[in-house]
Each structure stands twice: as C-alpha cells, then as structure tokens.
Write a protein that holds these residues in place. Structure first.
Motif, short mmCIF file in Angstrom:
data_model
loop_
_atom_site.label_atom_id
_atom_site.label_comp_id
_atom_site.label_asym_id
_atom_site.label_seq_id
_atom_site.Cartn_x
_atom_site.Cartn_y
_atom_site.Cartn_z
N LEU A 95 12.84 4.93 -6.12
CA LEU A 95 12.23 4.20 -5.19
C LEU A 95 13.26 3.04 -4.53
O LEU A 95 13.18 3.00 -3.21
CB LEU A 95 11.00 3.43 -5.76
CG LEU A 95 10.05 4.49 -6.29
CD1 LEU A 95 8.83 3.66 -7.07
CD2 LEU A 95 9.36 5.27 -5.15
N ARG B 288 -1.25 -0.29 -5.11
CA ARG B 288 -2.38 0.30 -5.67
C ARG B 288 -2.53 -0.57 -6.77
O ARG B 288 -2.35 -0.72 -8.15
CB ARG B 288 -1.68 1.72 -6.62
CG ARG B 288 -1.54 2.85 -5.61
CD ARG B 288 -0.62 3.82 -6.48
NE ARG B 288 -0.48 5.12 -5.43
CZ ARG B 288 0.20 5.95 -5.76
NH1 ARG B 288 0.60 6.17 -6.88
NH2 ARG B 288 0.49 7.10 -4.93
N TYR C 82 4.13 -2.37 -5.77
CA TYR C 82 4.89 -1.96 -4.76
C TYR C 82 4.20 -0.97 -3.88
O TYR C 82 4.21 -0.84 -2.83
CB TYR C 82 6.28 -1.46 -5.22
CG TYR C 82 7.20 -0.73 -4.33
CD1 TYR C 82 7.62 -1.00 -3.20
CD2 TYR C 82 7.28 0.83 -4.37
CE1 TYR C 82 8.18 -0.38 -2.28
CE2 TYR C 82 7.71 1.49 -3.56
CZ TYR C 82 8.20 1.09 -2.51
OH TYR C 82 8.96 1.77 -1.48
N LYS C 83 3.52 -0.12 -4.49
CA LYS C 83 2.80 1.32 -3.80
C LYS C 83 1.52 0.55 -3.23
O LYS C 83 0.94 1.29 -2.55
CB LYS C 83 2.44 2.21 -4.80
CG LYS C 83 3.88 2.76 -5.35
CD LYS C 83 4.14 3.81 -4.13
CE LYS C 83 5.06 4.97 -4.62
NZ LYS C 83 5.85 5.90 -3.78
N ILE D 13 5.83 -0.88 -10.10
CA ILE D 13 5.57 0.07 -9.26
C ILE D 13 4.43 0.34 -8.64
O ILE D 13 4.11 0.54 -7.35
CB ILE D 13 6.12 1.52 -9.96
CG1 ILE D 13 7.48 1.49 -10.34
CG2 ILE D 13 5.63 2.77 -8.97
CD1 ILE D 13 7.76 2.84 -11.34
#
Length: 569
Positions: free
Chosen positions: A107, A156, A153-154, A150
């Motif tokens: 990523l 979610r 970052y996304k 993560i």
C-alpha cells in the motif's frame, strides 16, 4: 492495493510471508518465557476447573491478555495440550503479522522488493523475531495494531472501532491506539460511521465489563493497579526507558540482547522519516503515530524495570519497520541519479570506508583486554560474572558492525553499476546483510538460551520437585511465578512480586512468610551467582543454591531437599 503492483507480482510475497514464520519456528524452537506460563496456568484452570484464575478459589485479575487465555483454554478443552494450543495460536498470529507487513508495504510503495524484505527483516530482528517463540500474546496485539492502521488509512473506521474494542481483550496496554483512531477520524473530516459496527464495538466492551466484574469484582487488573501505586517512576527512569525504545530498533536491549542487529541503518532512516513527516504516505504516518503512542505509555510511566520486559518493546520496531525500509528504498532511487554524476568520488569514498572498517576490526580484535574493559560500564566491572560476556559482546559487535558496513558499502557501490552487474552487487549486498543478520540472531538466541536455562528451566524443575514432594494444596512462594506455577499446578503460589497476590506490596518477607507458610521460597538471580548469605532469610527456612537461583526451603523439608534435589535436564 497499490495500482502499480500487479496481483501476480505480489502473490509470491504473500506466500513467503505465510511460509517464513513456520520455517523460522521449526528452526529456532520454542523458548516460552515465564510470563507466558502464567497465561498457560490461567487457561489450564479454566479448561479443567472452570475458573479463569491463577490460584484456584482466588479470583485475582492478573491475566492482562484475556483473549489469548480464552483461546488456549478453548483448544485445551478440545483435547489439545495447553502448550501445543499456545504454539498453534502464536504461530497463526506470526503468519498474520507477516502477511499484514506485506500488505502495508504494497500500500505504501510500488517497489515489490519492499514487500518481500519486510517479513524477512521482522523475523531477523532479535526483539521481534525471538519474541515469536516466547509464547507471549504480542503477535496477536501486532495483528490488531497493523490491521487498525490499514483500516484507518482505508477510511473504514467501523472496522477500526471494532478492532479497538477487541484490543481490551488482547492486551490491556493496546488501548493506547484510541487517540490515534480519533486523530485519523478527525483528519478524515469526521465521516459518518455506520451504526452496526458501533453496536458491535459497544457489545464487545460491555461483555468485557460483565465478564471481568463478575469473575474478579473489578474491570481493571488488580496487579497493574498495585504496580502503578507501588512502583512509581521518575524523570531519569523516563529518559532511560525512552532511550531503550530508540536502541530497540537496532535489536539491542540491555537486559536481554547485547548484539547489534542488521537493522542498525534503520535508525538514521527513521530520522529521515520524521523529518519528512508532511510528505509521508498516510499509512506511514498512522504507523508512526501508533508506535509513538505505544512507546509513550511506558516512557511516561517512568518505571525503570520496563527494560526487563522484552515484549513491551516488540510493537515499536514492528510498526516502524515498513516506513524505515521504505526510506531506504527511496534513498536507493535518489542516490542512483546522484552517483552517476559523481561516480569516481563515491567509489573512492566507499573503498576507503571499507578499508577503514577492516583496519578498525583488525585493531579492535587485537588490542589488550584492559583497553576493552575501559569501554565497559561500572555496573559490569563491579560484577565479575558479567565481564567475560560483556567483552565477548563488544568483540562480536565489532564484527557485526563490519558486516553491516560492508553490506552498506556494496549496496552503495551497486548504485554505480548498471544492468546485470548492478543486480549482482545488490544481490551480494543482500546476502552479506542476511548473513550478518543471521549471525546476530544466533548470538542473541544463544544469550537468550543461557537466561532460559537459568530462569525458566530452573523454575520448571523446582516446580516439578514441589509437585512430586509436597502435599497437594501446599503453598509455594516465588518472585517469578510462571514456570514454577505451571510445573506445580496443584499448588497455590504466593507471588512475592505482587502479580497474583497484591498483598505482597504491603508486606515484607518476614511478615508474609509466617502467614502463608510456603514450603519453598524461590528467589531468582540470572545475572550473577549469588551466595545464600546474600539474602535476608526469614526464620524457619534454610537457603540453597540452584544453580543461580536462591531457594529457601522450609526446615521440615530440608532433609528431603538434600536427599533428592531438583536437577536441570
């Protein structure tokens, strides 16, 4: 996944991440630490007696990793041995960590090599790698940390919120991720979070409150509260702990590991990471914030004995690993263009550097012992048992520094080359770095084995002796209760360090020894060979040495101890 990385090119990296921890575990073996045995006893008592406690009938909240203990207990109830269950769970967590490291690398960067190197670097690091065979729950916490990063970052945040609520079950100090989650949410413009993950997170938290309150009568570990009250820190302690976190990136820990790892160049790389904060990839920023939040929790407490708990340090170098490696990868591309314009100067500098290091190594290995001893701290010089290991560490570190420098020099020289010759030199640099890393890992593992034989193995044998020679239900006392408690499951333990018996903080040995009347009182000394006269022995006990551990045996058991003392395997 990064759009510039195809699924076909990254798939082998995921396969490597799944295989490496298994090969690593089979090669290194299992070195379960004393604290892991504490969780094993909790799990055993739950599976066989229905009580999630250390001492049966005494509900003290001393297990700070409820999820790990419950998972081990569940597999134990299914017929799998407790230690095997721990091996399976921690191995699965190690595999998950390596896969998440590959995912993070993919990523952050379009460089596929970063995805391949990340799990290898994690396992080669002494603190993170050797912790995987300790039986501790740290890898489970790492899965939650990296997954949460993560998820943030996304965008979610529902998943991140659920992970945060689970962290209370995994490891109580992992909740330091909460401020980072809030920061990421605010920075993303406070997006709306769906109701369903919020409800799930609340339910997980409510279940935790109910279970802990019903089982122990409190929602916070009594042992942690007692330690915070009686083991206060100070400013010098905070400085020492802060420095210990910084050097942990190099694989050094003053209590456990004395040999520098191949990760030493990551320290200047991390300085570049912080300098380039505003230009960092967003996932890198989140990983750095999590690492800082984790370290700050221990630094602000200022407790100097933090350095003796190796697993406290594991999340810090792990979360910083991919950002630091990304800087090294980026430097390779930047230096490549610079080197082409100054090839002669760079090649000459590299050659001179290698020669200087070689001369330094030859000189350092041939100087007199007196010269080496001048480099040792007074704490070592005052303890003759530590001098020879410390001198060996100094000499070995010179060779390790030579290997690190040589691999760096070859890597820099490779930037001057093109096509196949450049690839060949980069491969040579990788091989030298890998060999140096394995050598460092071997030396640190050997040092860990010595401490294991003096501590865990000795306490297992003392506990076995107690199980074979004492009446069931008779008390034992110890400063380290894990291994001795696991080997003597039928005996309650008085914890002189206060983990499962917080009363120990309020009483001296002359007060609690007559009250609990333990058959054995095991004192530990893994760094030096203490003599029986070195400790204040309460009335009614006779001191013995086994082998670096002082054991106070109740007078009515002295003849039995002398007739058949425990033996190390």
């Amino acid at each position: 996944m990064n759009d510039t990385i195809s699924s076909r090119s990254i798939a082998p990296a995921y396969f490597l991440a799944g295989i490496l921890p298994i090969v690593y575990r089979l090669g290194i073996g299992s070195l379960m630490c004393d604290d892991a045995y504490i969780t094993m006893r909790f799990a055993h008592n739950l599976a066989h007696h229905g009580q999630f406690v250390f001492n049966l009938g005494n509900p003290i909240f001393a297990c700070t990793t409820l999820s790990y203990g419950l998972l081990v207990a569940g597999l134990t109830a299914l017929g799998i041995s407790t230690l095997t269950a721990s091996w399976i769970i921690t191995l699965a967590a190690d595999v998950a960590v390596c896969i998440l490291l590959v995912r993070s690398a993919s990523l952050i960067s379009s460089n596929v090599g970063l995805a391949y190197v990340s799990p290898i670097a994690w396992l080669l690091h002494p603190i993170t790698g050797l912790n995987t065979v300790s039986g501790m729950e740290t890898s489970i916490a790492l899965v939650a940390f990296i997954w949460l990063a993560i998820a943030c970052y996304k965008g979610r945040f529902g998943i991140a919120l659920i992970l945060l609520s689970i962290m209370v079950w995994i490891r109580i100090d992992a909740v330091v991720a909460a401020p980072v989650l809030v920061y990421c949410w605010l920075r993303s413009g406070r997006p709306r979070i769906h109701l369903s993950p919020v409800i799930v997170a609340i339910l997980i938290g409510v279940v935790y409150l109910i279970v802990t309150k019903y089982t122990y009568g409190t929602v916070l570990p009594q042992s942690a509260i007692a330690k915070a009250r009686h083991q206060g820190g100070d400013l010098p302690g905070a400085i020492i702990v802060a420095l210990s976190f910084i050097v942990s990136v190099c694989g050094i820990n003053q209590a456990w590991f004395w040999y520098v790892a191949i990760h030493l160049p990551l320290l200047p790389a991390l300085a570049v990471v912080f300098y380039r904060w505003r230009r960092l990839h967003r996932l890198e920023q989140i990983l750095l914030l999590l690492a800082i939040a984790h370290a700050a929790a221990f630094i602000l407490s200022g407790r100097r004995n933090t350095v003796t708990y190796l697993w406290y340090y594991v999340p810090f170098p792990t979360l910083l690993l991919v950002p630091a490696l990304h800087v090294v990868s980026d430097m390779q591309h930047r230096l490549g263009a610079h080197v082409k314009r100054n090839r002669v100067v760079v090649v000459a500098s590299v050659l001179c550097f290698v020669c200087a290091v070689f001369c330094a190594v030859v000189g350092a290995l041939n100087i007199a012992d007196a010269a080496v001893m001048r480099l040792l701290p007074s704490a070592v010089l005052e303890n003759p048992q530590r001098i020879e290991p410390a001198m060996h560490a100094l000499r070995a570190n010179v060779w390790l520094l030579c290997g690190i420098t040589l691999s760096t020099a070859v890597w820099l020289a490779a930037l001057c080359r093109r096509n196949w010759s450049r690839r060949t030199m980069l491969a040579a640099a990788f091989i030298i770095a890998l060999a140096t890393g394995l050598f460092s890992l071997h030396l640190n593992r050997r040092r860990l084995l010595v401490k294991y034989e003096r501590r865990e193995e000795a306490y297992l044998q003392i506990g076995t002796w107690a199980a074979e020679n004492l009446n069931v239900g008779e008390w034992i006392a110890a400063h380290e209760i894990g291994a001795i408690g696991w080997a003597s499951l039928g005996h309650p333990l008085f914890d002189a360090a206060g983990l499962v018996t917080p009363e120990a903080f309020e009483l001296s040995i002359h007060e609690w020894a007559p009250r609990w009347n333990p058959a054995l009182i095991a004192h530990m000394s893994t760094s030096e060979r203490r003599e029986p006269d070195d400790i204040d022995t309460p009335e009614g006990y006779t001191p013995f040495l086994f082998p670096h551990n002082l054991v106070l045996v109740r007078d009515d058991l002295v003849e039995r101890w002398r007739a058949s003392p425990p033996e190390l395997r």
